[in-house]
Design a protein around this motif. Sequence first.
Motif, short mmCIF file in Angstrom:
data_model
loop_
_atom_site.label_atom_id
_atom_site.label_comp_id
_atom_site.label_asym_id
_atom_site.label_seq_id
_atom_site.Cartn_x
_atom_site.Cartn_y
_atom_site.Cartn_z
N VAL A 1 -1.11 -1.10 -4.35
CA VAL A 1 -2.12 -0.06 -4.23
C VAL A 1 -1.39 1.28 -4.26
O VAL A 1 -0.46 1.50 -3.48
CB VAL A 1 -2.93 -0.21 -2.93
N HIS A 2 -1.79 2.15 -5.17
CA HIS A 2 -1.17 3.47 -5.28
C HIS A 2 -2.21 4.55 -5.05
O HIS A 2 -3.31 4.49 -5.59
CB HIS A 2 -0.55 3.65 -6.67
N HIS A 3 -1.82 5.52 -4.25
CA HIS A 3 -2.71 6.64 -3.95
C HIS A 3 -2.54 7.71 -5.02
O HIS A 3 -1.42 8.05 -5.39
CB HIS A 3 -2.40 7.22 -2.58
N ILE A 4 -3.63 8.22 -5.52
CA ILE A 4 -3.64 9.34 -6.46
C ILE A 4 -4.48 10.43 -5.81
O ILE A 4 -5.67 10.23 -5.53
CB ILE A 4 -4.24 8.95 -7.83
N GLY A 5 -3.86 11.57 -5.55
CA GLY A 5 -4.54 12.66 -4.86
C GLY A 5 -5.64 13.28 -5.70
O GLY A 5 -5.56 13.32 -6.94
N ILE B 1 0.81 -1.21 0.00
CA ILE B 1 0.00 0.00 0.00
C ILE B 1 0.85 1.27 0.00
O ILE B 1 1.66 1.49 0.91
CB ILE B 1 -0.95 0.01 1.22
N ASP B 2 0.68 2.07 -1.03
CA ASP B 2 1.20 3.44 -1.10
C ASP B 2 2.71 3.57 -0.87
O ASP B 2 3.15 4.56 -0.26
CB ASP B 2 0.45 4.35 -0.12
N VAL B 3 3.48 2.63 -1.34
CA VAL B 3 4.94 2.74 -1.21
C VAL B 3 5.40 3.60 -2.39
O VAL B 3 5.92 3.10 -3.39
CB VAL B 3 5.61 1.36 -1.15
N GLN B 4 5.18 4.90 -2.24
CA GLN B 4 5.36 5.86 -3.31
C GLN B 4 6.33 6.97 -2.92
O GLN B 4 6.49 7.28 -1.74
CB GLN B 4 4.00 6.46 -3.69
N LYS B 5 6.94 7.57 -3.92
CA LYS B 5 7.95 8.59 -3.71
C LYS B 5 7.43 9.82 -2.97
O LYS B 5 8.21 10.55 -2.35
CB LYS B 5 8.58 8.99 -5.05
N ALA B 6 6.14 10.07 -3.01
CA ALA B 6 5.57 11.22 -2.29
C ALA B 6 5.93 11.19 -0.81
O ALA B 6 6.08 12.25 -0.19
CB ALA B 6 4.06 11.26 -2.47
N PHE B 7 6.12 10.01 -0.26
CA PHE B 7 6.45 9.90 1.16
C PHE B 7 7.91 10.23 1.45
O PHE B 7 8.32 10.25 2.62
CB PHE B 7 6.07 8.53 1.71
N ASP B 8 8.70 10.51 0.42
CA ASP B 8 10.07 10.97 0.62
C ASP B 8 10.14 12.48 0.80
O ASP B 8 11.19 13.02 1.14
CB ASP B 8 10.96 10.55 -0.56
N ASP B 9 9.03 13.17 0.58
CA ASP B 9 9.01 14.62 0.70
C ASP B 9 9.29 15.02 2.15
O ASP B 9 8.68 14.48 3.08
CB ASP B 9 7.63 15.16 0.26
#
Length: 184
Positions: free
Chosen positions: A50-54, A10-18
């Motif tokens: 699962v990827h989150h799209i805002g 779930i949501d292991v996306q680059k946005a969380f590196d911000d």
Amino acid sequence: MTHKAVLLVIDVQKAFDDPRWGRRNNPEAESNIALLLKAWRETGRPIIHVHHIGATPQSLFRAGSASVDPKPEAVPLPYEAVIRKSVNSAFIGTDLEARLRLLGCTEVVVTGLTTNHCVETTCRMAGNLGFRTILAADAAATFDRTGPDGRLHAAEDIHAITLANLHGEFAEFADTRTLLDAVK
């Protein structure tokens, strides 16, 4: 653990590196997720990313931005399912439940970011829908948060409280090593 146990990433996306997210716990979460992905792939077990799209233009998860891309440890292979969501639960507005039922799945192993948001919400719903839900506790992480009273809560505490909230009613817990041993 059955051979049909689905690994949810779930949501292991680059946005969380911000850096706006601040300090987080469990810096090994992505490495543990990579180990679980490797084991699931080697044993032919099903994986769903699962990827989150805002939903808003200012979202760190804005569609089309590089920040929605998966982190290197969790890049889906071409044959692996990817579900896109715009809310906390991976079940709402998606076909996740139908996919799991079609696979004959009775258990899910949940990993990802963040423990107290999308991971927790998805675990709660999976449990409510009757799936045996196992949260890989060391393959999830969260960030420090400030409460409405202005008090800062440490990521480690938020992670632990989230596990306590889920324990016994919505999910079971295991560490990566235990899960790797179970899938051999």
